[in-house]
Write an enzyme that holds these catalytic residues in place. Structure first.
Site, short mmCIF file in Angstrom:
data_model
loop_
_atom_site.label_atom_id
_atom_site.label_comp_id
_atom_site.label_asym_id
_atom_site.label_seq_id
_atom_site.Cartn_x
_atom_site.Cartn_y
_atom_site.Cartn_z
N CYS A 1 0.93 -1.10 0.13
CA CYS A 1 0.03 0.07 -0.02
C CYS A 1 1.09 1.27 -0.29
CB CYS A 1 -0.86 0.16 1.19
SG CYS A 1 -1.87 -1.25 1.49
N GLU B 136 17.04 -17.11 -8.47
CA GLU B 136 16.69 -15.89 -8.82
C GLU B 136 16.28 -15.75 -9.90
OE1 GLU B 136 16.07 -13.25 -7.36
OE2 GLU B 136 16.20 -11.53 -8.48
N LYS C 257 12.43 -14.43 -11.11
CA LYS C 257 11.93 -13.54 -12.10
C LYS C 257 11.18 -13.87 -12.93
CE LYS C 257 13.22 -10.56 -10.32
NZ LYS C 257 13.99 -10.45 -9.37
N HIS D 190 15.13 -36.88 -7.86
CA HIS D 190 14.42 -37.39 -6.74
C HIS D 190 13.08 -37.04 -6.53
CE1 HIS D 190 18.36 -38.82 -5.35
NE2 HIS D 190 18.93 -37.70 -5.62
N ARG E 295 3.80 -0.05 -4.88
CA ARG E 295 3.46 -0.83 -3.46
C ARG E 295 2.32 -1.64 -3.48
NH1 ARG E 295 6.90 1.84 -0.26
NH2 ARG E 295 5.50 1.02 1.46
N LYS F 286 6.06 -4.18 -4.41
CA LYS F 286 7.63 -4.14 -4.13
C LYS F 286 7.94 -4.11 -2.90
CE LYS F 286 11.61 -2.12 -6.04
NZ LYS F 286 12.02 -3.60 -6.85
N GLU G 83 7.65 -14.39 -11.62
CA GLU G 83 6.72 -13.29 -11.04
C GLU G 83 6.30 -12.40 -12.19
OE1 GLU G 83 8.85 -10.94 -7.92
OE2 GLU G 83 11.00 -11.14 -9.18
N TRP H 57 -2.84 -2.76 -1.56
CA TRP H 57 -2.33 -4.28 -1.88
C TRP H 57 -3.13 -4.86 -0.63
CZ3 TRP H 57 -0.17 -8.50 0.60
CH2 TRP H 57 0.35 -9.50 -0.11
N ASN I 7 -1.22 2.08 5.81
CA ASN I 7 -0.56 1.08 5.23
C ASN I 7 0.11 0.21 6.49
OD1 ASN I 7 1.54 -0.57 3.97
ND2 ASN I 7 3.04 1.14 4.01
N GLY I 8 0.01 -1.24 6.26
CA GLY I 8 0.18 -2.04 7.32
C GLY I 8 -0.84 -3.11 7.84
#
Ligand code: G6P
Length: 611
Positions: A2, A484, A488, A507, A27, A606, A491, A78, A104-105
């Site tokens: 947010c 990574e 990438k 396995h 955000r 983000k 996402e 968000w 926000n939170g």
């Protein structure tokens, strides 16, 4: 998650708030809203969807009325509690119409507070945790806004950055924070609050960060700040040096590609101020060389891509320092009764410096007496402020949700920290350190070469962007890079992808490999190249198509793979920094072929300021 903003001044607030919110969309972007106030009360405009939709809605309302407001707050969401919907969007206006809040939170005890307020005659019309904030402040309000906010705050558990309007005080906004980012911008006859600097950079470069549990009251004439005891305090104002262009796309179609292309420059910026005559000068203020020489084990604590930097670093630090080193997910570390003491160095990595799990991990480390150094991109963020020492990555503002340049600069600092510790422990000579540094200093030039010839990666992405599933495999440090590379891709392109230690695939997960499955085999770690070739053969035998990432002339790998991505020959210390970049590009171009919303992938944000 947010983004929140606030404006008080002489200009029309709506346009300023909408522009500012657009800069904060990274955000969170599933709904947006604005509350404006004047002597007639508070008006709220909000909707599910992006800022663009909110703008359209507002343009269809009484424009002259909207233009007349000079005070307001705004929010881009968000969703955590309650689906994205018009009613769950912020701002929340208390039922009396007296208090509007953007938050926000997460308010962890919101159910308890909701029950308390319902018992006292309040009603609720959303599923959010945030609605209790406006109602609780309203409940305590008896004409004194400071006392109402403070009394409400005592009851709030969790994390919050909050912007508040009172209809009785239409000339001011208030702001309060705990465990979430919030900056105050000082203008000329106007003042601002925002979750992040780019939101207000167009209007002012003079900012300060609100401290833990500080309360700010902003009018157009000035800003008053009180600490948690109600004492007035002054903050030193920071003048932002970087340009507004740094937060713009500069001709690129997406922030992500712009940020990928910036990597050579920001790596140089991160290395240069810390090297003098081949010596590493980290500029640590509290942790001495003597302290570092006594370190017996290291924990690297982070989330997401920053954690992946930790996994890469674990491999090379272990090799250099020969002490126990672990990379830990911050969300696990904190609750796992970590075995750490004053001989442990906890390295915290965070682009934003505000990731809540990481911040709490840092606090846990400090409580248990470990030494703490953070690697952070955002100057004076919570993690930077709360760790004993901080090393800043000079990556500049990173806007795309999927990190690239922050990852690369974090990796550079991990190398430098590693060699610095090795130096003070007598494990590397000054000559060896100078030679290693020289390898790092050559990375930007080599990266430019990679970034100037992207045709092969573009071609491969055009062949495989329709893949349903992709596997990344590697051994040792190549496995760490796979993590990574895979993140990438998934996402931003929404292609299912997994990273596996190459020896582990058989396995179980090899059962998912079928005709045409794309396997990306990272083959830069020479000691285990033969094993990688065998793993490539195993998946080829099950019908996989293989792209091998190689960094040396290797006809055998080229022969078994369907395609290769070639990394320039370089020193071993530069390999991870060079290898990740074509894989960032591959993810970018695959997502681009699929027409994805690359800078704002679905469901992501983000800066993750909730647990
Ligand atoms: C989010 C971002 C990732 C980032 C992670 C940690 O998940 O989407 O790109 O790596 O948070 O963020 P930090 O700011 O702590 O590096």
């Amino acid at each position: 998650m947010c983004g929140i903003v606030g404006y008080v001044g002489n200009k029309s607030a709506a346009g300023i708030l909408l522009d500012a919110l657009e800069k904060l969309e990274y955000r969170g972007y599933d709904s947006a809203g604005i509350a404006l106030t004047d002597k007639d009360g508070i008006s709220v405009y909000k909707t599910r969807g992006r800022i663009k939709k909110l703008r359209e809605i507002m343009e269809n309302r009484d424009q002259s009325k909207i233009d007349g407001f000079t005070v307001g707050i705004g929010h881009t969401r968000w969703a955590t509690h309650g689906e994205p919907s018009d009613s769950n969007s912020h701002p929340h206006l208390s039922k009396s119409g007296k208090v509007a809040v953007v938050h926000n939170g997460i308010i962890e005890n919101y159910l308890e507070l909701r029950a308390f307020l319902i018992d006292h005659g309040h009603t609720f019309c959303t599923e959010t945790d945030s609605e209790v904030v406006s109602e609780l402040i309203d409940y305590y309000y008896n004409g004194d806004p400071v006392s109402a906010v403070r009394r409400a705050e005592v009851q709030l558990k969790g994390s919050y950055a909050i912007g508040i309007l009172f209809s009785d005080y239409p000339w001011q906004i208030m702001a309060l924070r705990k465990d979430g980012p919030l900056i105050v911008g000082i203008g000329d006859g106007e003042n601002f609050i925002a979750s992040d600097i780019p939101a207000i950079l167009k209007h002012t470069r003079d900012i300060f960060r609100l401290g833990e549990r500080e309360l700010a009251i902003l009018t157009k004439e000035g800003v008053t700040v009180m600490d948690k005891y109600g004492e007035r305090i002054e903050h030193e104002v920071e003048h932002i040096q970087w340009d507004v262009d740094a937060a713009e796309k500069g001709g690129y179609p997406h922030f992500m590609i712009k940020e990928i292309m910036e990597q050579p420059d920001v790596i140089t910026k991160t290395i240069t101020p810390r090297v003098e005559d081949g010596r590493i000068m980290l500029g640590l203020r509290h942790i001495t060389d003597q302290d570092l020489s006594m370190i017996e084990n290291i924990k690297i604590v982070a989330c997401g891509s920053a954690y992946h930097v930790g996994v890469v670093a674990k491999y090379f630090m272990k090799k250099t320092l020969r002490i126990p080193i672990e990379a830990e997910l911050a969300s696990e570390f904190r609750y796992d009764d970590p075995i750490i003491d004053e001989h442990t160095l906890v390295i915290i990595i965070s682009q934003s410096g505000e990731t809540l799990d990481t911040l709490y991990g840092l606090r846990e480390a400090r409580i248990r007496g470990a030494r703490t150094i953070s690697i952070v991109n955002v100057v004076a963020s919570s993690i930077a402020n709360e760790s004993e020492d901080v090393l800043y990555t000079w990556a500049g503002p990173e806007i795309a949700v999927a990190t690239t340049k922050a990852y690369s600069t974090q990796l550079i600092l991990m190398h430098m920290l590693n060699w610095h510790i090795a130096g003070v422990k007598g494990l590397m000579s000054q000559e060896e350190i100078a030679a290693a540094i020289n390898e790092l200093e050559r990375i930007p030039e080599q990266l430019r070469g990679i970034l100037e010839s992207v045709e092969n990666v573009q071609y491969l992405s055009s062949l495989y962007f329709n893949s349903q599933s992709v596997f990344f495999i590697g051994r040792n440090i190549d496995y760490a890079l796979s993590l990574e590379a895979s993140l990438k891709l998934k996402e931003i392109s929404y292609i299912h992808s997994e990273a596996y230690a190459a020896g582990e695939l058989k396995h179980g997960s090899i059962s998912l490999v079928e005709d045409g499955t794309l396997v990306i085999a990272i083959c830069t770690y020479r000691p285990l190249l033969d094993k990688m070739i065998s793993n490539i053969k195993e998946v080829k035998a099950r019908g996989a198509k293989v792209i091998a990432v190689i960094n040396h002339d290797d006809s055998e790998t080229e022969r078994v793979a369907d395609h290769v991505i070639r990394i320039p020959e370089c020193g071993v210390n530069a390999v991870p920094s060079l290898t990740i970049v074509p894989l960032q590009l591959l993810a970018y171009y695959m997502a681009s072929h699929k027409g994805c919303d690359i800078d704002k992938p679905r469901n992501l944000a983000k800066s993750v300021t909730v647990e």
